[in-house]
Design a protein around this motif. Structure first.
Motif, short mmCIF file in Angstrom:
data_model
loop_
_atom_site.label_atom_id
_atom_site.label_comp_id
_atom_site.label_asym_id
_atom_site.label_seq_id
_atom_site.Cartn_x
_atom_site.Cartn_y
_atom_site.Cartn_z
N ARG A 416 28.22 -24.87 25.20
CA ARG A 416 28.55 -23.73 24.35
C ARG A 416 28.27 -24.06 22.88
O ARG A 416 27.69 -23.27 22.14
CB ARG A 416 30.02 -23.34 24.52
CG ARG A 416 30.26 -22.34 25.67
CD ARG A 416 31.59 -21.65 25.48
NE ARG A 416 32.69 -22.63 25.54
CZ ARG A 416 33.73 -22.64 24.71
NH1 ARG A 416 33.83 -21.74 23.76
NH2 ARG A 416 34.67 -23.54 24.85
N ALA A 417 28.68 -25.27 22.50
CA ALA A 417 28.47 -25.69 21.12
C ALA A 417 26.99 -25.72 20.79
O ALA A 417 26.54 -25.23 19.74
CB ALA A 417 29.10 -27.06 20.89
N LEU A 418 26.23 -26.28 21.69
CA LEU A 418 24.79 -26.38 21.49
C LEU A 418 24.16 -25.00 21.35
O LEU A 418 23.33 -24.75 20.47
CB LEU A 418 24.18 -27.12 22.68
CG LEU A 418 23.56 -28.52 22.51
CD1 LEU A 418 24.11 -29.28 21.30
CD2 LEU A 418 23.72 -29.34 23.77
N ARG A 419 24.57 -24.09 22.20
CA ARG A 419 23.99 -22.74 22.16
C ARG A 419 24.32 -22.03 20.85
O ARG A 419 23.50 -21.34 20.27
CB ARG A 419 24.51 -21.90 23.35
CG ARG A 419 23.95 -22.41 24.67
CD ARG A 419 23.85 -21.31 25.71
NE ARG A 419 22.99 -21.72 26.80
CZ ARG A 419 23.41 -21.94 28.06
NH1 ARG A 419 24.68 -21.75 28.38
NH2 ARG A 419 22.55 -22.32 28.98
N LYS A 420 25.55 -22.22 20.40
CA LYS A 420 25.96 -21.59 19.14
C LYS A 420 25.20 -22.20 17.96
O LYS A 420 24.96 -21.52 16.95
CB LYS A 420 27.46 -21.78 18.91
CG LYS A 420 28.31 -20.86 19.75
CD LYS A 420 29.76 -20.91 19.29
CE LYS A 420 30.61 -20.00 20.18
NZ LYS A 420 31.38 -19.02 19.38
N ALA A 421 24.86 -23.48 18.09
CA ALA A 421 24.20 -24.16 16.98
C ALA A 421 22.71 -23.83 16.92
O ALA A 421 22.08 -23.96 15.87
CB ALA A 421 24.39 -25.66 17.10
N LEU A 422 22.19 -23.39 18.03
CA LEU A 422 20.75 -23.14 18.13
C LEU A 422 20.19 -22.25 17.01
O LEU A 422 19.19 -22.59 16.38
CB LEU A 422 20.42 -22.56 19.51
CG LEU A 422 19.23 -23.21 20.24
CD1 LEU A 422 19.32 -24.72 20.19
CD2 LEU A 422 19.19 -22.72 21.68
N PRO A 423 20.79 -21.09 16.75
CA PRO A 423 20.26 -20.23 15.69
C PRO A 423 20.23 -20.92 14.32
O PRO A 423 19.34 -20.66 13.51
CB PRO A 423 21.24 -19.06 15.66
CG PRO A 423 22.07 -19.15 16.87
CD PRO A 423 21.96 -20.52 17.41
N ILE A 424 21.21 -21.76 14.10
CA ILE A 424 21.26 -22.48 12.83
C ILE A 424 20.09 -23.45 12.75
O ILE A 424 19.40 -23.53 11.73
CB ILE A 424 22.59 -23.25 12.68
CG1 ILE A 424 23.75 -22.26 12.76
CG2 ILE A 424 22.63 -24.03 11.39
CD1 ILE A 424 25.11 -22.90 12.87
N VAL A 425 19.88 -24.15 13.85
CA VAL A 425 18.79 -25.10 13.89
C VAL A 425 17.46 -24.39 13.62
O VAL A 425 16.59 -24.90 12.91
CB VAL A 425 18.74 -25.82 15.26
CG1 VAL A 425 17.47 -26.65 15.39
CG2 VAL A 425 19.97 -26.71 15.43
N LYS A 426 17.34 -23.20 14.15
CA LYS A 426 16.09 -22.47 13.99
C LYS A 426 15.79 -22.11 12.54
O LYS A 426 14.64 -21.97 12.15
CB LYS A 426 16.11 -21.19 14.84
CG LYS A 426 15.85 -21.47 16.30
CD LYS A 426 15.90 -20.20 17.13
CE LYS A 426 15.66 -20.55 18.60
NZ LYS A 426 16.16 -19.49 19.49
N ARG A 427 16.82 -21.95 11.74
CA ARG A 427 16.61 -21.58 10.34
C ARG A 427 16.63 -22.80 9.41
O ARG A 427 16.75 -22.68 8.21
CB ARG A 427 17.69 -20.60 9.89
CG ARG A 427 17.67 -19.29 10.66
CD ARG A 427 18.53 -18.27 9.93
NE ARG A 427 19.83 -18.84 9.57
CZ ARG A 427 20.92 -18.66 10.30
NH1 ARG A 427 20.89 -17.95 11.40
NH2 ARG A 427 22.05 -19.18 9.92
N ILE A 428 16.47 -23.96 10.01
CA ILE A 428 16.68 -25.22 9.29
C ILE A 428 15.73 -25.43 8.12
O ILE A 428 16.09 -26.01 7.10
CB ILE A 428 16.59 -26.40 10.30
CG1 ILE A 428 17.56 -27.51 9.93
CG2 ILE A 428 15.18 -26.94 10.38
CD1 ILE A 428 17.77 -28.49 11.06
N GLY A 429 14.52 -24.94 8.30
CA GLY A 429 13.51 -25.22 7.28
C GLY A 429 13.77 -24.58 5.94
O GLY A 429 13.40 -25.12 4.90
N THR A 430 14.46 -23.46 5.95
CA THR A 430 14.56 -22.66 4.73
C THR A 430 15.89 -22.80 4.01
O THR A 430 16.08 -22.29 2.92
CB THR A 430 14.38 -21.17 5.06
OG1 THR A 430 15.34 -20.82 6.06
CG2 THR A 430 12.98 -20.90 5.59
N ARG A 431 16.82 -23.51 4.61
CA ARG A 431 18.17 -23.57 4.03
C ARG A 431 18.51 -24.96 3.52
O ARG A 431 18.10 -25.96 4.10
CB ARG A 431 19.21 -23.20 5.09
CG ARG A 431 18.96 -21.91 5.79
CD ARG A 431 19.35 -20.75 4.89
NE ARG A 431 19.95 -19.68 5.66
CZ ARG A 431 21.23 -19.64 6.02
NH1 ARG A 431 22.04 -20.60 5.68
NH2 ARG A 431 21.69 -18.65 6.72
#
Length: 500
Positions: A416-431
Motif C-alpha cells: 500500500r505504501a509503495l502504491r501511494k508513493a508511486l505518483p510522487i516518484v513519477k514527479r521526481i524530476g521536477t520537484r
RNA sequence: GGUCCCUUCGUCUAUCGGCUAGGACAAGAGAUUCUCAGUCUCUAGAGAGGGGUUCGAUUCCCCUAGGGACUACCA
C-alpha cells in the motif's frame, strides 16, 4: 645559497633490495630520507641493493620505480637518472666489491673461509640443540695456514670472505636518536660473510663500500639494523674510512605489536594504490607514524614536509600502523578534491568493474560527473565507488522479500505504501527534494507508519540495498523508467507473498 | 638462550622539572524531520611498577616487569 644555513652537504639514500613489492615500512624510510634531504637542501640518492641473485626480480625493481613515482619522490642520483657516483645498481658494481674485499684480506682484516653450507648447518643445529651461548660461525677458517688454504683451493672450493671481528674490546657508534650504542666485539656476529661464494657482496660489505663511495653523510634506516651497527663501524674502521651519522628510524608495527606484515592487512603500496588510496593521503599518514610536527597540525602537503621535516622530531618508540586512521586521511583528501578531479580518479574503477567502456561513452562521462557529488562524502577509498553505484550500471537481481520489508511492517502495508508513493516518484524530476520528502512524510503519517516504512522498500527496490546514496538523487541518476520498473517488480514480489 | 632497543589514553602523538596531562583517529551519546556517509556538539579514556635526585617529577638517574628487533653465503 649553501654555506651558512645548511653547512653540511647532506647526502642520504634509500637503498632497498628489489625482492618484493615496496611496502609501508620501506616507503616510510624512503620518505624520511627524501624529506630530510630536501629540508637540508641536500641530495637524495636511490640505490638498488640487488646482491641477492636468488631473490631479486625485475618486477620488484619496476614496482620500486612505480611506487616512488606515484608518491612523487624524485631521486637526485640513482638508476635512470645517473649521477657522479654511479652505477647505482649494485649488481652493476660487481667487480668493485671483490677489489675491496681482496684489499681487506691483504691487510689481514678479512680471510677466506672454505666451510661448506652443510658444515655450517650442522654447526647451527648443534648450537641450538646444546642451547650454547656461542651462536654463529665458529671461526674455523680464521687462522688457516697458507698450506691449508691452497689445499682447499686445489679441491676447487670457492671460498667466502669473512671479516675478522676483533675478539676483544667493544665498538660504539653514535645514533642521532638513540645516542651512543656500544656493543662488545665478542657479541658482534662472529666473522660475518662479506663476499659470498658467488662473488656477490653481502649487505654489510656492499652497503659500507657504497655509502662511503657515494659520500653518504647520514644513514637513516629502520631500527632493525641497530644490531649490525657496530659491525658496520668495524668495517669502516677496517677500511680506514669516516663513519657516517646514523639515525635509526622506529619500526612500523601491526596491531599486535609485531613487525607489520601481510597478516595485518595490506602492506604493499601497490595494494593501497589499487584500492584507491591517494598518494597524498598515504604520504601524509605514513609520515605521521614515527614523526610529528607539534602534535596538533596533522595535514601536511608534500611540500610542507619537504621544509618542515626534522630529525629531532622523530620518535624513538615503534609505531602501530592504524588502517582506520589512514582511511580517515584518505576520506579527507578525497573530499578535498574538486568534482572534476574526482571524476577523473573514479573513472578507472568504473572501467575496471566494466560499468563503462574504456574510454567511457559521452553519456557515461556525464553520468559520472553527476555521480561524484553524491558519492564524494561517502568514499573512504576510490574503489568504494563500485559497490556504491552498481545499481546505476547493472541489472539487479530480484530483491528478496525480507529485504523489502521494513522492521515490523507486513507485506500488505508495504505494498500500500509503495502504491501511494508511486505518483510522487513519477514527479521526481521536477520537484525539489524537500517537497518530495514532505509528501512522503504525509503519506507515512496518514498510514500511521514510520517514514522508513516507505523510504526503505523504495530504496531496496531501486538500489538493491538498504544502504545507498540519497533516494531521490539515486532515482534521477537511474532514470525514471528503470526506477519504476524496479518498483513494480518489488510490488509484484510482495503481492505474491500476500497470497501465501 | 644471548645482545641491543623501546615504554604518555585502544592507536598515532604533545609536554624539552610546575599538569586541572593537550590534540587527532577509533569508541560511545546526541543533532542534522530517508538509510549510509559526511558535518556539528558532547562523553569516556593515559605517562608499566618500584626506588632515588629535587621545593616539585610524565619529564633526570637506577632497578624490575613487559614488548620488540637482531642473532644467514637475506637485506
Amino acid at each position: 645559497m649553501q654555506g651558512g644555513m645548511f653547512p653540511m652537504d647532506v647526502r642520504v639514500r634509500y637503498a632497498p633490495s628489489p625482492t618484493g613489492l615496496q611496502h609501508i615500512g620501506g616507503v616510510r624510510t624512503a620518505l624520511f630520507n627524501y624529506f630530510f634531504a630536501r629540508s637540508q637542501h641536500g641530495v637524495f640518492i636511490l640505490r638498488v641493493e640487488d646482491t641477492d641473485q636468488g631473490r631479486s626480480t625485475p618486477e620488484a625493481l619496476q614496482d620500486l620505480y612505480d611506487t616512488l613515482g606515484w608518491l612523487g619522490v624524485k631521486w637526485d642520483e640513482g638508476p635512470l637518472v645517473g649521477g657522479p657516483h654511479g652505477p647505482y645498481i649494485q649488481s652493476e658494481r660487481f667487480g668493485l666489491y671483490q677489489e675491496y674485499a681482496k684489499k681487506l684480506v691483504d691487510d689481514g682484516k678479512a680471510y677466506p673461509c672454505y666451510c661448506s653450507e652443510s658444515r655450517l648447518a650442522q654447526l647451527r643445529e648443534a648450537q641450538t640443540a646444546a642451547k650454547s651461548k656461542e651462536q654463529g660461525y665458529d671461526r674455523h677458517c680464521r687462522n688457516l695456514t697458507a698450506e691449508q688454504r691452497t689445499r682447499y683451493e686445489d679441491q676447487g672450493i670457492k671460498p667466502v670472505i669473512r671479516l675478522k671481528v676483533p675478539l676483544e674490546g667493544s665498538t660504539t657508534f653514535h645514533d642521532v636518536l638513540m645516542g651512543d650504542i656500544t656493543r662488545k666485539n665478542r657479541d658482534v656476529n662472529p666473522d660475518p660473510v662479506l663476499l659470498k661464494s658467488d662473488g656477490f657482496p653481502t649487505y654489510h660489505l656492499a652497503n659500507v663500500i657504497d655509502d662511503h663511495l657515494m659520500k653518504i653523510t647520514h644513514i637513516m634506516r629502520a631500527q632493525e639494523w641497530i644490531p649490525s651497527g657496530p659491525l658496520h663501524v668495524l668495517l669502516y674502521e677496517a677500511f680506514g674510512w669516516k663513519v657516517p651519522t646514523y639515525c635509526h628510524l622506529p619500526m612500523v608495527m601491526g596491531k599486535d605489536g609485531q613487525k607489520l606484515s601481510k597478516r595485518h592487512g595490506s602492506t604493499s603500496v601497490k595494494e593501497f594504490r589499487e584500492k584507491g588510496y591517494l598518494p597524498e593521503a598515504l604520504t601524509n599518514y605514513v609520515s605521521m607514524v614515527g614523526w610529528s610536527y607539534d602534535g596538533v597540525k596533522e595535514f601536511f602537503t608534500k611540500d610542507e614536509l619537504e621544509t618542515l621535516f626534522t630529525l629531532e622530531k622523530i620518535n624513538k618508540a615503534p609505531g602501530v600502523f592504524d588502517y582506520k586512521k589512514l582511511d580517515w586521511y584518505n576520506g579527507m583528501y578525497i573530499r578535498a578534491k574538486s568534482d572534476s578531479e574526482l571524476a577523473q580518479l573514479l573513472t578507472p574503477y568504473l572501467i575496471q568493474a566494466s560499468f563503462v567502456s574504456d574510454p567511457p561513452e559521452q553519456e557515461h562521462v556525464s553520468l559520472i560527473e553527476k555521480i561524484v557529488p553524491i558519492v564524494k562524502e561517502r568514499l573512504k577509498v576510490l574503489s568504494d565507488v563500485v559497490d556504491m553505484t552498481r545499481y546505476l550500471f547493472k541489472d539487479l537481481p530480484a530483491p528478496k522479500i525480507e529485504e523489502l520489508l521494513p522492521k515490523n511492517q507486513d507485506a500488505a502495508t508495504t505494498v500500500r505504501a509503495l502504491r501511494k508513493a508511486l505518483p510522487i516518484v513519477k514527479r521526481i524530476g521536477t520537484r525539489p527534494d524537500e517537497e518530495l520528502e514532505q509528501e512522503i512524510v504525509s503519506i507515512a503519517n496518514e498510514m500511521g507508519i514510520k517514514i522508513n516504512g516507505i523510504f526503505m522498500p523504495i530504496r531496496v527496490a531501486v538500489t538493491g540495498s538498504t544502504v545507498s546514496p540519497p533516494l531521490f538523487d539515486s532515482i534521477r541518476l537511474l532514470g525514471l523508467d528503470t526506477a519504476l520498473l524496479r518498483l513494480e517488480r518489488a510490488v509484484t514480489i510482495l503481492s505474491h507473498q500476500m497470497g501465501n
